[in-house]
Motif scaffolding. Structure first.
Motif, short mmCIF file in Angstrom:
data_model
loop_
_atom_site.label_atom_id
_atom_site.label_comp_id
_atom_site.label_asym_id
_atom_site.label_seq_id
_atom_site.Cartn_x
_atom_site.Cartn_y
_atom_site.Cartn_z
N GLY A 21 0.81 -1.21 0.00
CA GLY A 21 0.00 0.00 0.00
C GLY A 21 0.84 1.26 0.00
N ASN A 22 2.15 1.12 -0.16
CA ASN A 22 3.08 2.27 -0.20
C ASN A 22 3.49 2.51 -1.65
OD1 ASN A 22 5.16 4.09 -0.05
ND2 ASN A 22 6.35 2.94 1.45
N ASN A 23 2.93 3.55 -2.25
CA ASN A 23 3.26 3.86 -3.64
C ASN A 23 4.56 4.64 -3.79
OD1 ASN A 23 1.07 2.59 -4.91
ND2 ASN A 23 -0.27 4.30 -4.40
N GLY A 24 5.24 4.90 -2.69
CA GLY A 24 6.47 5.68 -2.74
C GLY A 24 7.70 4.90 -3.13
N TYR A 25 7.65 3.57 -3.07
CA TYR A 25 8.84 2.79 -3.40
C TYR A 25 9.37 3.16 -4.77
CZ TYR A 25 8.35 -0.31 0.61
OH TYR A 25 8.28 -0.82 1.87
N SER A 26 10.69 3.26 -4.85
CA SER A 26 11.34 3.67 -6.08
C SER A 26 12.55 2.78 -6.36
CB SER A 26 11.80 5.13 -5.94
OG SER A 26 12.53 5.54 -7.05
N MET A 27 12.68 2.39 -7.61
CA MET A 27 13.81 1.55 -8.03
C MET A 27 14.76 2.43 -8.84
SD MET A 27 13.65 -1.41 -10.90
CE MET A 27 13.56 -0.23 -12.23
N ALA A 28 16.05 2.17 -8.69
CA ALA A 28 17.04 2.87 -9.51
C ALA A 28 18.04 1.85 -10.02
CB ALA A 28 17.73 3.95 -8.70
N ARG A 29 18.69 2.21 -11.10
CA ARG A 29 19.68 1.33 -11.72
C ARG A 29 21.01 2.06 -11.79
NH1 ARG A 29 18.94 -1.66 -17.49
NH2 ARG A 29 20.69 -3.08 -17.20
N ARG A 40 11.37 6.10 -1.32
CA ARG A 40 10.86 7.18 -2.18
C ARG A 40 12.05 7.70 -2.99
NH1 ARG A 40 11.52 8.70 2.75
NH2 ARG A 40 12.67 10.58 3.28
N PRO A 41 11.80 8.34 -4.11
CA PRO A 41 12.91 8.87 -4.91
C PRO A 41 13.80 9.79 -4.08
CG PRO A 41 10.86 9.01 -6.13
CD PRO A 41 10.50 8.60 -4.72
#
Length: 85
Positions: A21-29, A40-41
């Protein structure tokens, strides 16, 4: 090939967002093709930079887990397996 890698990793993050339910997760490469996750970003990473398979396993292990649906045929099969010597 790089696009498929990113798609697989981002799909894991989307599953985590849905489960938690946390839409803040952010992936980076990273420049060398490794992945990391943040809440979050711009936030500090939640893991070291990981290879694709390790990253997907890490992300899939976070948050609440979805219970596997078990049908009546699955239960009957398990019961039969337990009866065999």
């Amino acid at each position: 090939m790089a696009g498929a890698r990113s798609t697989r990793a981002s799909a894991a993050v989307e599953r985590l967002k849905k489960r938690s339910g946390n839409n803040g997760y952010s992936m980076a490469r990273t420049g060398d093709g490794l992945f990391f996750l943040a809440e979050r970003p711009g936030a500090p990473p939640l893991c070291p930079a990981l290879e694709l398979d390790e990253f997907v396993a890490f992300v899939d292990g976070l948050g609440p887990q979805v219970e596997k649906r078990v049908g009546k045929h699955d239960l009957a099969f398990e019961k039969q397996l337990k009866k065999k010597p």
